[in-house]
Design a protein around this motif. Structure first.
Motif, PDB file in Angstrom:
ATOM      1  N   PHE A   1       8.853 -70.780  84.855  1.00 40.15           N
ATOM      2  CA  PHE A   1       9.167 -69.583  84.069  1.00 40.15           C
ATOM      3  C   PHE A   1       8.200 -69.440  82.900  1.00 40.15           C
ATOM      4  CE2 PHE A   1      11.612 -67.588  80.538  1.00 40.15           C
ATOM      5  CZ  PHE A   1      11.805 -66.341  81.111  1.00 40.15           C
ATOM      6  N   ASP A   2       7.690 -68.232  82.709  1.00 39.22           N
ATOM      7  CA  ASP A   2       6.803 -67.941  81.583  1.00 39.22           C
ATOM      8  C   ASP A   2       7.661 -67.470  80.411  1.00 39.22           C
ATOM      9  OD1 ASP A   2       4.911 -67.130  79.762  1.00 39.22           O
ATOM     10  OD2 ASP A   2       3.633 -66.122  81.224  1.00 39.22           O
ATOM     11  N   GLY A   3       7.985 -68.409  79.529  1.00 38.13           N
ATOM     12  CA  GLY A   3       8.838 -68.087  78.395  1.00 38.13           C
ATOM     13  C   GLY A   3       8.097 -67.881  77.092  1.00 38.13           C
ATOM     14  N   GLU A   4       6.771 -67.817  77.160  1.00 42.03           N
ATOM     15  CA  GLU A   4       5.975 -67.582  75.954  1.00 42.03           C
ATOM     16  C   GLU A   4       6.005 -66.099  75.603  1.00 42.03           C
ATOM     17  OE1 GLU A   4       4.578 -69.748  74.012  1.00 42.03           O
ATOM     18  OE2 GLU A   4       5.192 -71.460  75.226  1.00 42.03           O
ATOM     19  N   SER A   5       6.618 -65.775  74.474  1.00 43.80           N
ATOM     20  CA  SER A   5       6.775 -64.363  74.108  1.00 43.80           C
ATOM     21  C   SER A   5       5.446 -63.639  73.925  1.00 43.80           C
ATOM     22  CB  SER A   5       7.614 -64.249  72.825  1.00 43.80           C
ATOM     23  OG  SER A   5       6.994 -64.957  71.760  1.00 43.80           O
ATOM     24  N   SER A   6       4.377 -64.387  73.634  1.00 41.92           N
ATOM     25  CA  SER A   6       3.069 -63.764  73.448  1.00 41.92           C
ATOM     26  C   SER A   6       2.319 -63.563  74.767  1.00 41.92           C
ATOM     27  CB  SER A   6       2.208 -64.630  72.521  1.00 41.92           C
ATOM     28  OG  SER A   6       2.041 -65.931  73.075  1.00 41.92           O
ATOM     29  N   SER A   7       2.861 -64.085  75.839  1.00 42.30           N
ATOM     30  CA  SER A   7       2.196 -64.012  77.137  1.00 42.30           C
ATOM     31  C   SER A   7       2.285 -62.615  77.740  1.00 42.30           C
ATOM     32  CB  SER A   7       2.804 -65.016  78.103  1.00 42.30           C
ATOM     33  OG  SER A   7       2.306 -64.827  79.405  1.00 42.30           O
ATOM     34  N   LYS A   8       1.246 -62.240  78.444  1.00 38.61           N
ATOM     35  CA  LYS A   8       1.209 -60.957  79.130  1.00 38.61           C
ATOM     36  C   LYS A   8       2.284 -60.894  80.204  1.00 38.61           C
ATOM     37  CE  LYS A   8      -1.853 -58.065  81.960  1.00 38.61           C
ATOM     38  NZ  LYS A   8      -3.220 -57.971  82.587  1.00 38.61           N
ATOM     39  N   HIS A   9       2.606 -62.043  80.755  1.00 41.56           N
ATOM     40  CA  HIS A   9       3.579 -62.107  81.850  1.00 41.56           C
ATOM     41  C   HIS A   9       4.905 -62.729  81.409  1.00 41.56           C
ATOM     42  CE1 HIS A   9       0.431 -60.881  84.604  1.00 41.56           C
ATOM     43  NE2 HIS A   9      -0.346 -61.833  84.119  1.00 41.56           N
ATOM     44  N   TYR A  10       5.213 -62.552  80.141  1.00 34.53           N
ATOM     45  CA  TYR A  10       6.465 -63.088  79.596  1.00 34.53           C
ATOM     46  C   TYR A  10       7.653 -62.588  80.417  1.00 34.53           C
ATOM     47  CZ  TYR A  10      10.500 -63.417  76.488  1.00 34.53           C
ATOM     48  OH  TYR A  10      11.744 -63.667  75.965  1.00 34.53           O
ATOM     49  N   GLY A  11       8.565 -63.522  80.720  1.00 36.73           N
ATOM     50  CA  GLY A  11       9.762 -63.166  81.465  1.00 36.73           C
ATOM     51  C   GLY A  11       9.585 -63.203  82.966  1.00 36.73           C
ATOM     52  N   GLU A  12       8.390 -63.583  83.440  1.00 34.83           N
ATOM     53  CA  GLU A  12       8.127 -63.618  84.870  1.00 34.83           C
ATOM     54  C   GLU A  12       7.897 -65.052  85.335  1.00 34.83           C
ATOM     55  OE1 GLU A  12       4.828 -61.077  85.674  1.00 34.83           O
ATOM     56  OE2 GLU A  12       5.702 -59.341  84.667  1.00 34.83           O
ATOM     57  N   CYS A  13       7.763 -65.217  86.631  1.00 37.56           N
ATOM     58  CA  CYS A  13       7.370 -66.508  87.182  1.00 37.56           C
ATOM     59  C   CYS A  13       5.864 -66.649  87.054  1.00 37.56           C
ATOM     60  CB  CYS A  13       7.776 -66.616  88.649  1.00 37.56           C
ATOM     61  SG  CYS A  13       7.372 -68.212  89.402  1.00 37.56           S
TER      62      CYS A  13
ATOM     63  N   ALA B   1      10.527 -55.066  76.401  1.00 40.67           N
ATOM     64  CA  ALA B   1      11.150 -54.258  77.446  1.00 40.67           C
ATOM     65  C   ALA B   1      11.338 -55.062  78.721  1.00 40.67           C
ATOM     66  CB  ALA B   1      10.299 -53.021  77.729  1.00 40.67           C
ATOM     67  N   LYS B   2      10.470 -56.065  78.923  1.00 42.49           N
ATOM     68  CA  LYS B   2      10.542 -56.869  80.141  1.00 42.49           C
ATOM     69  C   LYS B   2      11.821 -57.684  80.218  1.00 42.49           C
ATOM     70  CE  LYS B   2       5.577 -57.413  81.017  1.00 42.49           C
ATOM     71  NZ  LYS B   2       4.478 -58.378  81.099  1.00 42.49           N
ATOM     72  N   ASP B   3      12.512 -57.846  79.073  1.00 47.51           N
ATOM     73  CA  ASP B   3      13.772 -58.577  79.101  1.00 47.51           C
ATOM     74  C   ASP B   3      14.786 -57.899  80.015  1.00 47.51           C
ATOM     75  OD1 ASP B   3      13.008 -60.601  77.513  1.00 47.51           O
ATOM     76  OD2 ASP B   3      14.076 -59.956  75.725  1.00 47.51           O
ATOM     77  N   ARG B   4      14.556 -56.637  80.315  1.00 48.95           N
ATOM     78  CA  ARG B   4      15.487 -55.926  81.173  1.00 48.95           C
ATOM     79  C   ARG B   4      15.328 -56.344  82.634  1.00 48.95           C
ATOM     80  NH1 ARG B   4      14.929 -49.838  78.545  1.00 48.95           N
ATOM     81  NH2 ARG B   4      15.556 -50.429  76.430  1.00 48.95           N
ATOM     82  N   ALA B   5      14.261 -57.021  82.963  1.00 46.25           N
ATOM     83  CA  ALA B   5      14.051 -57.505  84.328  1.00 46.25           C
ATOM     84  C   ALA B   5      13.326 -58.843  84.246  1.00 46.25           C
ATOM     85  CB  ALA B   5      13.241 -56.502  85.145  1.00 46.25           C
ATOM     86  N   VAL B   6      14.073 -59.887  83.990  1.00 46.08           N
ATOM     87  CA  VAL B   6      13.470 -61.207  83.855  1.00 46.08           C
ATOM     88  C   VAL B   6      13.700 -62.027  85.118  1.00 46.08           C
ATOM     89  CG1 VAL B   6      13.662 -61.264  81.350  1.00 46.08           C
ATOM     90  CG2 VAL B   6      15.528 -62.155  82.742  1.00 46.08           C
ATOM     91  N   TRP B   7      12.808 -62.977  85.333  1.00 50.42           N
ATOM     92  CA  TRP B   7      12.871 -63.843  86.510  1.00 50.42           C
ATOM     93  C   TRP B   7      13.890 -64.953  86.267  1.00 50.42           C
ATOM     94  CZ3 TRP B   7      11.173 -69.044  87.569  1.00 50.42           C
ATOM     95  CH2 TRP B   7      11.061 -69.346  88.940  1.00 50.42           C
ATOM     96  N   LEU B   8      14.871 -65.056  87.165  1.00 49.95           N
ATOM     97  CA  LEU B   8      15.931 -66.035  86.993  1.00 49.95           C
ATOM     98  C   LEU B   8      15.956 -67.106  88.084  1.00 49.95           C
ATOM     99  CD1 LEU B   8      19.116 -64.176  85.700  1.00 49.95           C
ATOM    100  CD2 LEU B   8      17.782 -65.923  84.541  1.00 49.95           C
ATOM    101  N   GLY B   9      15.173 -66.935  89.128  1.00 52.49           N
ATOM    102  CA  GLY B   9      15.199 -67.947  90.170  1.00 52.49           C
ATOM    103  C   GLY B   9      14.564 -67.470  91.453  1.00 52.49           C
TER     104      GLY B   9
END
Length: 405
Positions: free
Chosen positions: A91-103, A142-150
């Motif tokens: 999981f990419d949990g770095e808030s500064s990352s371009k792909h934050y919230g994704e795998c 905004a990506k928090d509305r569709a985050v990767w959970l598994g």
């Protein structure tokens, strides 16, 4: 989780279940190294697993396999625990990352990147969820509305299928990582599940559609919201998708059952997850088992191996889990507070009183078989977050000593 405990954990650690400020110094042993044959000698689990896989999946509620834990069962639970760990590590949990919230990785490279290229599984679907609760200015992105959970994965290696004794489908969920998910954890009052089921197979196979009533089933608000809220995101082909995590899971399992329809008698579905992921694991497995039951696939074993699971629902939910034949093993570290919530003051341990007041929106009941890990006390003072850490669970399960740092 209960409001009191959740706020304590937020203050004692960063808003994440696994990225905590300590390290485990020794590596976990490989599950294969834990298996012994009937003579107590080191051996390969392929000697026995293929013959007893239904027992390992809980066909008889693990009777005779838990005290002490059967080495083959231990090895398999560790293997599924490592699947849950992938959900954190990828999981990419770095808030500064371009792909934050994704795998961080594609489905085709997920297990290779995690050092599990020999696991025999292939990821077939990523699970996204709408974990957003509060609007701006509280939303991180905004990506928090569709985050990767598994993810959902299927065993494709013929060698692994022979070892397992069947083809296995895995559904793995991660625990809390974002602030929005912490807020979901705090929404600890019960609401009606409102999950309906019907027969989706053709009338040629079955008669009228089957609907299963909820029968008073209530689920913790935050968990149900994560599972059923609609999300909008682009799939791997750039196509816009409007589905809930529930919709994504159900559609993929339906697709895989169609692909492997000739192997139904030798197929299993296994759910695994930690913390919030354990709650979603239990909820999604319950949902899947009901769908299979409605479509006359009740002979397919559906099993949950959860780590540090909070309580998920009410008494009706607990009864329904048992009635439909869902097998749940909950691994609990004795020093971990999370499995004690929500329902701190009204839960299954209160006996008649909890049943009499089961209509209240704060009366929770655990489900399944509990397996305790660790000791009630320790000679070393550790943080609340330490006892909750997934890797600590895996180390305790493997028989390693607690870390003293």
């Amino acid at each position: 989780m209960s409001s009191t405990f959740s706020m304590t954990l937020v203050q004692s650690a960063s808003p994440t279940d696994c990225n905590l400020a300590f390290q485990i110094n020794s590596t976990l042993p490989s599950p294969a190294h834990l298996v012994s044959n009937k003579n107590g000698e080191q051996g390969s689990q392929s000697q026995h697993l293929c013959d007893m896989w239904r027992d390992i999946q809980g066909a008889h509620n693990w009777n005779g396999l838990l005290d002490p834990m059967d080495p083959i069962l231990k090895s398999e639970v560790l293997r599924y625990g490592n699947m849950a760990k992938v959900c954190y590590d990828a999981f990419d949990g770095e808030s500064s990352s371009k792909h934050y919230g994704e795998c961080k990785y594609s489905k085709t490279s997920l297990f290779d990147k995690m050092g599990m290229s020999e696991c025999g599984y292939r990821a077939t679907k990523y699970i996204y969820a709408n974990t957003n609760v509060l609007a701006a200015p509280f939303v991180e992105k905004a990506k928090d509305r569709a985050v990767w959970l598994g993810f959902i994965a299927v065993c494709e290696s013929e060698k692994e299928i022979r070892r397992l004794g069947r083809r296995d489908i895995v559904v793995a969920w991660r625990g809390t990582q974002t602030t929005q998910e912490w807020i979901q954890d705090l929404r600890d009052f019960l609401i009606p599940a409102r999950l309906s089921y019907k027969c989706e197979r053709t009338s040629k196979d079955h008669g009228a559609a089957i609907a299963i009533a909820n029968d008073g089933v209530r689920i913790e608000t935050g968990f149900l919201s994560c599972y059923t809220s609609i999300i909008s995101h682009e799939d791997s082909k750039g196509k816009s998708v409007n589905k809930s995590a529930r919709g994504l899971v159900n559609a993929e399992i339906r697709r895989l059952l169609n692909v492997y329809k000739n192997e139904i008698d030798n197929l299993s579905i296994t759910f695994t997850g930690h913390s919030l992921g354990a709650a979603l694991t239990t909820l999604s497995a319950y949902d899947t088992k009901n769908i299979l039951k409605a479509n006359c696939y009740n002979n397919i074993p559906v099993t949950v191996f959860s780590f540090a699971s909070p309580r998920v629902g009410n008494l009706s939910f607990a009864k329904k889990v048992e009635d439909i034949g869902l097998k749940v093993m909950r691994l609990v570290n004795k020093g971990d507070v999370v499995p004690k919530v929500p329902g701190v003051f009204m839960n299954e341990k209160m006996g008649f009183l909890s049943r009499w007041l089961s209509w209240l929106p704060w009366t929770y009941f655990h489900v399944g078989v509990e397996v305790s890990l660790g000791n009630n006390s320790s000679s070393h003072q550790k943080s609340v977050a330490y006892y909750h850490h997934l890797e600590v669970y895996l180390r305790l399960l493997a028989g390693c000593k607690e870390d003293n740092n």
